[in-house]
Design a protein around this motif. Structure first.
Motif, PDB file in Angstrom:
ATOM      1  N   GLY A 140      42.286  33.695  32.832  1.00 43.99           N
ATOM      2  CA  GLY A 140      40.966  34.018  32.301  1.00 43.99           C
ATOM      3  C   GLY A 140      40.306  35.153  33.060  1.00 43.99           C
ATOM      4  O   GLY A 140      39.659  36.026  32.464  1.00 43.99           O
ATOM      5  N   MET A 141      40.468  35.172  34.383  1.00 45.12           N
ATOM      6  CA  MET A 141      39.908  36.247  35.189  1.00 45.12           C
ATOM      7  C   MET A 141      40.554  37.589  34.850  1.00 45.12           C
ATOM      8  O   MET A 141      39.873  38.619  34.786  1.00 45.12           O
ATOM      9  CB  MET A 141      40.099  35.939  36.680  1.00 45.12           C
ATOM     10  N   ILE A 142      41.859  37.565  34.630  1.00 45.45           N
ATOM     11  CA  ILE A 142      42.566  38.809  34.292  1.00 45.45           C
ATOM     12  C   ILE A 142      42.089  39.341  32.946  1.00 45.45           C
ATOM     13  O   ILE A 142      41.807  40.538  32.796  1.00 45.45           O
ATOM     14  CB  ILE A 142      44.084  38.563  34.273  1.00 45.45           C
ATOM     15  N   ILE A 143      41.983  38.451  31.955  1.00 46.81           N
ATOM     16  CA  ILE A 143      41.531  38.867  30.621  1.00 46.81           C
ATOM     17  C   ILE A 143      40.097  39.371  30.666  1.00 46.81           C
ATOM     18  O   ILE A 143      39.731  40.339  29.984  1.00 46.81           O
ATOM     19  CB  ILE A 143      41.665  37.699  29.634  1.00 46.81           C
ATOM     20  N   ASN A 144      39.276  38.749  31.515  1.00 43.36           N
ATOM     21  CA  ASN A 144      37.858  39.117  31.605  1.00 43.36           C
ATOM     22  C   ASN A 144      37.604  40.256  32.594  1.00 43.36           C
ATOM     23  O   ASN A 144      36.455  40.611  32.844  1.00 43.36           O
ATOM     24  CB  ASN A 144      37.045  37.881  32.024  1.00 43.36           C
ATOM     25  N   ASN A 145      38.681  40.805  33.172  1.00 45.12           N
ATOM     26  CA  ASN A 145      38.571  41.916  34.132  1.00 45.12           C
ATOM     27  C   ASN A 145      37.747  41.557  35.367  1.00 45.12           C
ATOM     28  O   ASN A 145      37.066  42.416  35.937  1.00 45.12           O
ATOM     29  CB  ASN A 145      37.963  43.159  33.463  1.00 45.12           C
ATOM     30  N   ASP A 146      37.810  40.302  35.775  1.00 50.99           N
ATOM     31  CA  ASP A 146      37.063  39.892  36.966  1.00 50.99           C
ATOM     32  C   ASP A 146      37.600  40.540  38.233  1.00 50.99           C
ATOM     33  O   ASP A 146      36.848  40.774  39.183  1.00 50.99           O
ATOM     34  CB  ASP A 146      37.117  38.368  37.114  1.00 50.99           C
ATOM     35  N   PHE A 147      38.891  40.837  38.277  1.00 53.85           N
ATOM     36  CA  PHE A 147      39.464  41.446  39.478  1.00 53.85           C
ATOM     37  C   PHE A 147      39.007  42.896  39.636  1.00 53.85           C
ATOM     38  O   PHE A 147      38.911  43.402  40.750  1.00 53.85           O
ATOM     39  CB  PHE A 147      40.991  41.387  39.419  1.00 53.85           C
ATOM     40  N   LYS A 148      38.698  43.550  38.506  1.00 54.96           N
ATOM     41  CA  LYS A 148      38.265  44.940  38.562  1.00 54.96           C
ATOM     42  C   LYS A 148      36.754  45.072  38.698  1.00 54.96           C
ATOM     43  O   LYS A 148      36.253  45.918  39.426  1.00 54.96           O
ATOM     44  CB  LYS A 148      38.725  45.675  37.302  1.00 54.96           C
ATOM     45  N   VAL A 149      36.041  44.187  37.969  1.00 49.83           N
ATOM     46  CA  VAL A 149      34.576  44.293  37.920  1.00 49.83           C
ATOM     47  C   VAL A 149      33.909  43.333  38.891  1.00 49.83           C
ATOM     48  O   VAL A 149      33.001  43.702  39.633  1.00 49.83           O
ATOM     49  CB  VAL A 149      34.059  44.032  36.488  1.00 49.83           C
ATOM     50  N   GLY A 150      34.354  42.076  38.909  1.00 49.38           N
ATOM     51  CA  GLY A 150      33.681  41.059  39.704  1.00 49.38           C
ATOM     52  C   GLY A 150      33.991  41.141  41.183  1.00 49.38           C
ATOM     53  O   GLY A 150      33.212  40.709  42.015  1.00 49.38           O
ATOM     54  N   ILE A 151      35.163  41.681  41.540  1.00 48.53           N
ATOM     55  CA  ILE A 151      35.547  41.793  42.948  1.00 48.53           C
ATOM     56  C   ILE A 151      35.661  43.269  43.281  1.00 48.53           C
ATOM     57  O   ILE A 151      36.684  43.905  43.017  1.00 48.53           O
ATOM     58  CB  ILE A 151      36.886  41.082  43.201  1.00 48.53           C
ATOM     59  N   PRO A 152      34.637  43.863  43.854  1.00 51.85           N
ATOM     60  CA  PRO A 152      34.648  45.310  44.111  1.00 51.85           C
ATOM     61  C   PRO A 152      35.656  45.670  45.181  1.00 51.85           C
ATOM     62  O   PRO A 152      35.957  44.892  46.083  1.00 51.85           O
ATOM     63  CB  PRO A 152      33.224  45.588  44.592  1.00 51.85           C
ATOM     64  N   HIS A 153      36.179  46.885  45.062  1.00 52.70           N
ATOM     65  CA  HIS A 153      37.136  47.374  46.062  1.00 52.70           C
ATOM     66  C   HIS A 153      36.370  47.958  47.251  1.00 52.70           C
ATOM     67  O   HIS A 153      35.450  48.747  47.103  1.00 52.70           O
ATOM     68  CB  HIS A 153      38.017  48.464  45.446  1.00 52.70           C
ATOM     69  N   LEU A 154      36.764  47.498  48.433  1.00 58.42           N
ATOM     70  CA  LEU A 154      36.103  47.965  49.649  1.00 58.42           C
ATOM     71  C   LEU A 154      36.691  49.308  50.061  1.00 58.42           C
ATOM     72  O   LEU A 154      37.901  49.546  49.944  1.00 58.42           O
ATOM     73  CB  LEU A 154      36.286  46.947  50.772  1.00 58.42           C
TER      74      LEU A 154
END
Length: 246
Positions: free
Chosen positions: A230-244
């Motif tokens: 669900g996180m992958i489909i919802n782009n949580d890794f790209k949007v919800g977890i910002p890259h430091l």
């Protein structure tokens, strides 16, 4: 009698420890999750992932139980996991249901006050009693009927006063949807608990503390995997977890 006493004491200690951990998580979890949403958080799939994402900690008691088993009974199986394939599949299916339940619950907490969502979730007792009667032939008692009636009545009163505790800035549609999703979470979890008991009865294995931990870890892994998708489909890794920045 002297031989069984340590096992009895250990069993009670483990039971008390589990009750304490469960009480802390059951009380503190909803508060922390609601605090996240109140401070601008909006990643529901990520919140549902966190509900079972701590499953690796179960490996610690499993490792301890494994070496203890080898020490006390050298003739026992040297397999780390004692679970049979049939039980593994059943646990995996229930784990997927648990992942879905996590999402429904997280969605409800994102839309409802903690007091309201907690009371609705408490109505799962009614669903648990009903499914337990159907699946494992659990009999009703005067106490269970009274509890089910009061909790169901409480949820019904909340449904008739949906605007009384609606958070500011939230539409009636969002509140009602959160109410429905939370009620769905209560219904699904009320189905999961008797299903686990039915699995125990059909396991064709001795149900001990180690096997219960193995079942928990399989359920948690598949629930977490469901939420990860669900996180992958919802782009949580790209949007919800910002890259430091490096």
């Amino acid at each position: 009698m002297d031989v069984k006493q340590p096992k009895t004491s250990l069993g009670r200690a483990l039971l008390i420890l589990n009750c304490i951990v469960f009480a802390i998580g059951n009380c503190g979890g909803p508060l922390l999750m609601r605090l996240y949403f109140l401070h601008g958080g909006n990643r529901i799939w990520f919140s549902s992932w966190l509900e079972t994402g701590g499953w690796p900690i179960i490996l610690v008691p499993l490792i301890v139980a494994y070496f203890r088993r080898l020490k006390t009974d050298p003739t026992s199986s040297r397999k780390f996991f004692l679970m049979k394939p049939r039980l593994f599949v059943a646990s995996a299916v229930i784990g997927v249901f648990t992942g879905l339940d996590n999402y429904l619950y997280a969605y409800g907490v994102a839309r409802l006050p903690v007091s309201t969502s907690s009371l609705i979730i408490a109505s799962q007792l009614a669903f648990t009693a009903g499914f337990a009667f159907l699946l494992v032939k659990q009999k009703f008692t005067a106490y269970s009927i009274n509890s089910v009636f009061l909790l169901t009545l409480g949820a019904g009163v909340l449904a008739l006063h949906t605007s009384g505790d609606r958070p500011s800035g939230e539409s009636s549609k969002e509140y009602v949807l959160g109410f429905i999703m939370t009620l769905g979470a209560a219904l699904l979890y009320g189905f999961i608990l008797p299903l686990i008991e039915l699995m125990y009865k059909k396991a064709k294995q001795e149900i001990n503390y180690t096997l219960v931990l193995e079942i928990q870890i399989v359920m948690s892994v598949f629930a977490t995997a469901f939420c990860t998708v669900g996180m992958i489909i919802n782009n949580d890794f790209k949007v919800g977890i910002p890259h430091l920045p490096l």
